[in-house]
Design a protein around this motif. Sequence first.
Motif, PDB file in Angstrom:
ATOM      1  N   ASP A  87       0.878  -1.198   0.047  1.00  0.00           N
ATOM      2  CA  ASP A  87      -0.058   0.157   0.042  1.00  0.00           C
ATOM      3  C   ASP A  87       0.835   1.159  -0.058  1.00  0.00           C
ATOM      4  OD1 ASP A  87      -2.287  -1.397   0.059  1.00  0.00           O
ATOM      5  OD2 ASP A  87      -2.733  -1.266   2.172  1.00  0.00           O
ATOM      6  N   GLY A  88       1.800   1.277   0.727  1.00  0.00           N
ATOM      7  CA  GLY A  88       2.735   2.622   0.969  1.00  0.00           C
ATOM      8  C   GLY A  88       3.514   2.558  -0.393  1.00  0.00           C
ATOM      9  N   LEU A  89       3.900   1.457  -1.010  1.00  0.00           N
ATOM     10  CA  LEU A  89       4.744   1.446  -2.281  1.00  0.00           C
ATOM     11  C   LEU A  89       4.003   2.095  -3.303  1.00  0.00           C
ATOM     12  CD1 LEU A  89       7.250   0.933  -4.142  1.00  0.00           C
ATOM     13  CD2 LEU A  89       6.118  -1.444  -4.274  1.00  0.00           C
ATOM     14  N   ARG A  90       2.660   1.574  -3.385  1.00  0.00           N
ATOM     15  CA  ARG A  90       1.780   2.366  -4.521  1.00  0.00           C
ATOM     16  C   ARG A  90       1.450   3.883  -4.224  1.00  0.00           C
ATOM     17  NH1 ARG A  90      -3.638  -0.914  -4.903  1.00  0.00           N
ATOM     18  NH2 ARG A  90      -3.471  -0.637  -2.586  1.00  0.00           N
ATOM     19  N   ARG A  91       1.277   4.064  -3.165  1.00  0.00           N
ATOM     20  CA  ARG A  91       1.040   5.690  -2.633  1.00  0.00           C
ATOM     21  C   ARG A  91       2.469   6.382  -3.007  1.00  0.00           C
ATOM     22  NH1 ARG A  91      -1.418   3.585   1.910  1.00  0.00           N
ATOM     23  NH2 ARG A  91       0.275   3.968   2.990  1.00  0.00           N
ATOM     24  N   ARG A  92       3.251   6.064  -2.510  1.00  0.00           N
ATOM     25  CA  ARG A  92       4.723   6.698  -2.786  1.00  0.00           C
ATOM     26  C   ARG A  92       4.843   6.757  -4.325  1.00  0.00           C
ATOM     27  NH1 ARG A  92      10.551   4.363  -1.766  1.00  0.00           N
ATOM     28  NH2 ARG A  92      10.173   3.295  -3.767  1.00  0.00           N
ATOM     29  N   ALA A 100       5.281   3.727 -13.299  1.00  0.00           N
ATOM     30  CA  ALA A 100       4.608   2.560 -12.836  1.00  0.00           C
ATOM     31  C   ALA A 100       5.398   1.168 -12.826  1.00  0.00           C
ATOM     32  CB  ALA A 100       3.332   2.405 -13.345  1.00  0.00           C
ATOM     33  N   GLU A 101       6.286   1.237 -13.857  1.00  0.00           N
ATOM     34  CA  GLU A 101       7.211  -0.070 -14.025  1.00  0.00           C
ATOM     35  C   GLU A 101       7.858  -0.181 -12.768  1.00  0.00           C
ATOM     36  OE1 GLU A 101       7.074   2.766 -15.932  1.00  0.00           O
ATOM     37  OE2 GLU A 101       5.806   1.762 -17.692  1.00  0.00           O
ATOM     38  N   VAL A 102       8.197   0.837 -11.683  1.00  0.00           N
ATOM     39  CA  VAL A 102       8.912   0.472 -10.510  1.00  0.00           C
ATOM     40  C   VAL A 102       8.220  -0.780  -9.819  1.00  0.00           C
ATOM     41  CG1 VAL A 102       7.684   2.144  -9.141  1.00  0.00           C
ATOM     42  CG2 VAL A 102      10.313   1.509  -8.523  1.00  0.00           C
ATOM     43  N   LEU A 103       7.020  -0.842 -10.076  1.00  0.00           N
ATOM     44  CA  LEU A 103       6.185  -1.662  -9.122  1.00  0.00           C
ATOM     45  C   LEU A 103       6.649  -3.034  -9.680  1.00  0.00           C
ATOM     46  CD1 LEU A 103       2.593  -0.089  -9.280  1.00  0.00           C
ATOM     47  CD2 LEU A 103       4.343  -0.037  -7.177  1.00  0.00           C
ATOM     48  N   ARG A 104       6.893  -3.243 -11.053  1.00  0.00           N
ATOM     49  CA  ARG A 104       7.432  -4.577 -11.335  1.00  0.00           C
ATOM     50  C   ARG A 104       8.473  -5.172 -10.761  1.00  0.00           C
ATOM     51  NH1 ARG A 104       4.044  -7.374 -12.561  1.00  0.00           N
ATOM     52  NH2 ARG A 104       5.655  -8.690 -13.956  1.00  0.00           N
ATOM     53  N   TYR A 105       9.471  -4.488 -10.134  1.00  0.00           N
ATOM     54  CA  TYR A 105      10.497  -4.749  -9.337  1.00  0.00           C
ATOM     55  C   TYR A 105       9.984  -5.604  -8.305  1.00  0.00           C
ATOM     56  CZ  TYR A 105      14.009  -1.424 -11.387  1.00  0.00           C
ATOM     57  OH  TYR A 105      14.489  -0.775 -12.575  1.00  0.00           O
ATOM     58  N   ALA A 110       1.698  -3.270 -12.958  1.00  0.00           N
ATOM     59  CA  ALA A 110       1.910  -1.552 -13.184  1.00  0.00           C
ATOM     60  C   ALA A 110       0.761  -0.888 -12.628  1.00  0.00           C
ATOM     61  CB  ALA A 110       2.211  -1.563 -14.563  1.00  0.00           C
ATOM     62  N   GLY A 111      -0.185  -1.642 -12.562  1.00  0.00           N
ATOM     63  CA  GLY A 111      -1.700  -1.013 -12.077  1.00  0.00           C
ATOM     64  C   GLY A 111      -1.553  -1.078 -10.466  1.00  0.00           C
ATOM     65  N   GLY A 112      -0.820  -1.682  -9.926  1.00  0.00           N
ATOM     66  CA  GLY A 112      -0.453  -1.795  -8.353  1.00  0.00           C
ATOM     67  C   GLY A 112      -1.529  -2.656  -7.663  1.00  0.00           C
ATOM     68  N   GLU A 113      -2.186  -3.665  -8.527  1.00  0.00           N
ATOM     69  CA  GLU A 113      -3.218  -4.914  -7.694  1.00  0.00           C
ATOM     70  C   GLU A 113      -2.158  -5.385  -6.936  1.00  0.00           C
ATOM     71  OE1 GLU A 113      -2.860  -4.375 -11.232  1.00  0.00           O
ATOM     72  OE2 GLU A 113      -4.747  -3.287 -11.537  1.00  0.00           O
TER      73      GLU A 113
END
Length: 242
Positions: A87-92, A100-105, A110-113
């Motif tokens: 949750d914190g990662l998505r908000r940050r 959004a690609e950072v979420l793939r790490y 990329a949508g943060g689901e």
Amino acid sequence: MAYLVFPTSDINRLNVLDRSIATAKKDAELGTSFIPAELLREAEELKLKFQTVYDLSNASLSVRQKEVREKNESFGKLAVVVRDFFDGLRRRTYRMDHPAEVLRYYNITAGGELPTFSKDMDLVSAAENILLGEEKAVEATYPAMSNPSVEEVALALESAKKEFDEIAPADRAVNKVQKDLAGVREPVDAMIKEIAAYIQFSMRNQTTSNVRRFMRTYGFEYRYLQGEPVDEELVVNETAEN
């Protein structure tokens, strides 16, 4: 007609054996033995063996329940930390305008689901992905996460894995003692039936109601058909207790 019922639970097996042995000893002291002395000795030895295995079974089940509870608690805490991290990662990501690609790490879309945690190992995988993803993200010059930090995730993951690994030995201990318990049930049931047969034979010339009343002093129980009158003594006892 009322019929004799034999115990089907371990605690009732122990109760019948215990009551039969105690009553048989008292009868022997009064000079009247309804079961042979050798059978009484065998019953005492078997009862002691059964009691020992029964107690071990309860102890092993208690240990397993404790391990399962501790595992569930540790995974509950891990779930909170993992969800808070994501949750914190998505908000940050949104707040700091990171791509959004950072979420793939962290192996999330990329949508943060958020991942689905349908099994314990799903949660473990998600936590491990956080550890790997944080390392890659920091190497890519993204700031380290905080509140919770990756260190908090690592500690929660370590605790959860430890508690999970303690379930299997507890399961094996339960399975072993349950096998031992099952192995002694058959001779216990045979002993209880043999005691009943000796008493019934000794009282073969008595009325059926007298036999039932006497058998109850040895811990045996009877079942009555619907609408069938119960023995007078049993009615008196039940009335007095109520």
